[in-house]
Scaffold this motif. Structure first.
Motif, PDB file in Angstrom:
ATOM      1  N   GLU A  53      76.302  -9.470  44.256  1.00 56.87           N
ATOM      2  CA  GLU A  53      76.689  -9.737  45.649  1.00 56.87           C
ATOM      3  C   GLU A  53      75.947  -8.831  46.631  1.00 56.87           C
ATOM      4  O   GLU A  53      75.768  -9.188  47.787  1.00 56.87           O
ATOM      5  N   SER A  54      75.505  -7.677  46.172  1.00 57.79           N
ATOM      6  CA  SER A  54      74.817  -6.724  47.053  1.00 57.79           C
ATOM      7  C   SER A  54      73.313  -6.964  47.120  1.00 57.79           C
ATOM      8  O   SER A  54      72.575  -6.165  47.693  1.00 57.79           O
ATOM      9  N   THR A  55      72.862  -8.077  46.538  1.00 56.55           N
ATOM     10  CA  THR A  55      71.440  -8.406  46.593  1.00 56.55           C
ATOM     11  C   THR A  55      71.245  -9.847  47.037  1.00 56.55           C
ATOM     12  O   THR A  55      72.114 -10.695  46.820  1.00 56.55           O
ATOM     13  N   LEU A 101      71.243  -4.740  49.619  1.00 56.54           N
ATOM     14  CA  LEU A 101      72.091  -4.419  50.757  1.00 56.54           C
ATOM     15  C   LEU A 101      72.884  -3.161  50.442  1.00 56.54           C
ATOM     16  O   LEU A 101      73.640  -3.127  49.476  1.00 56.54           O
ATOM     17  N   MET A 102      72.691  -2.135  51.237  1.00 61.07           N
ATOM     18  CA  MET A 102      73.355  -0.847  51.016  1.00 61.07           C
ATOM     19  C   MET A 102      74.482  -0.687  52.031  1.00 61.07           C
ATOM     20  O   MET A 102      74.266  -0.905  53.223  1.00 61.07           O
ATOM     21  N   LYS A 103      75.680  -0.301  51.563  1.00 62.87           N
ATOM     22  CA  LYS A 103      76.803  -0.080  52.474  1.00 62.87           C
ATOM     23  C   LYS A 103      76.495   1.098  53.390  1.00 62.87           C
ATOM     24  O   LYS A 103      76.116   2.167  52.921  1.00 62.87           O
ATOM     25  N   ASP A 104      76.671   0.886  54.675  1.00 60.10           N
ATOM     26  CA  ASP A 104      76.477   1.926  55.687  1.00 60.10           C
ATOM     27  C   ASP A 104      75.087   2.552  55.646  1.00 60.10           C
ATOM     28  O   ASP A 104      74.904   3.686  56.084  1.00 60.10           O
ATOM     29  N   LYS A 105      74.118   1.859  55.089  1.00 61.33           N
ATOM     30  CA  LYS A 105      72.742   2.363  55.033  1.00 61.33           C
ATOM     31  C   LYS A 105      71.793   1.215  55.337  1.00 61.33           C
ATOM     32  O   LYS A 105      72.183   0.061  55.410  1.00 61.33           O
ATOM     33  N   GLU A 106      70.547   1.574  55.470  1.00 54.84           N
ATOM     34  CA  GLU A 106      69.515   0.578  55.709  1.00 54.84           C
ATOM     35  C   GLU A 106      69.313  -0.272  54.449  1.00 54.84           C
ATOM     36  O   GLU A 106      69.424   0.219  53.332  1.00 54.84           O
ATOM     37  N   SER A 107      69.019  -1.548  54.630  1.00 57.61           N
ATOM     38  CA  SER A 107      68.714  -2.428  53.506  1.00 57.61           C
ATOM     39  C   SER A 107      67.279  -2.199  53.051  1.00 57.61           C
ATOM     40  O   SER A 107      66.429  -1.773  53.831  1.00 57.61           O
TER      41      SER A 107
END
Length: 127
Positions: A53-55, A101-107
């Motif tokens: 889900e994070s990609t 996709l990084m939480k609270d960070k740049e992708s």
């Protein structure tokens, strides 16, 4: 968004996907030729990450690397195979790209070094 290299993730200990080849059942080829709106089989290692889900998986045109075309309908088949449906795209050369996709960070975006070419099939019955 930053573009990164797989070596950076490997140094940090993350198992990064490696694509060895792509098979297109529509044209029965494993030479990088793909068919729009048809399935392809991505073959390699650590491919689980392509379905997280994070990609997100994208196609990037070789003539405009700022235009990302989202690839949906990605399914794990086995540890070393993932099925994906190619979006409706024009003829040309493309590269698969993985956005993390990084939480609270740049992708981060990684562009795989495998060239994919869309050529519309000629009918066998066409002279």
């Amino acid at each position: 968004m930053k573009t990164i290299k797989a070596e950076i993730l490997m140094i940090e200990g993350a198992p990064f996907p490696v694509i060895k080849k792509i098979y297109d059942p529509s044209n029965e080829r494993c030479n990088g030729t793909i068919t729009p709106e048809a399935p392809i089989v991505i073959i390699g290692h650590n491919l689980d990450m392509l379905t997280w889900e994070s990609t997100n998986l994208y196609l990037v045109s070789s003539v405009n690397d700022r235009m990302l075309i989202e690839c949906g309908d990605i399914h794990k088949y086995s540890d070393d195979k993932v099925y994906m449906t190619v979006p409706d795209i024009n003829e040309g050369e493309y590269f698969l790209a993985l956005m993390i996709l990084m939480k609270d960070k740049e992708s981060f975006l990684y562009i795989f070094p495998i060239s994919l070419v869309v050529q519309f099939a000629q009918s066998k019955w066409h002279d």
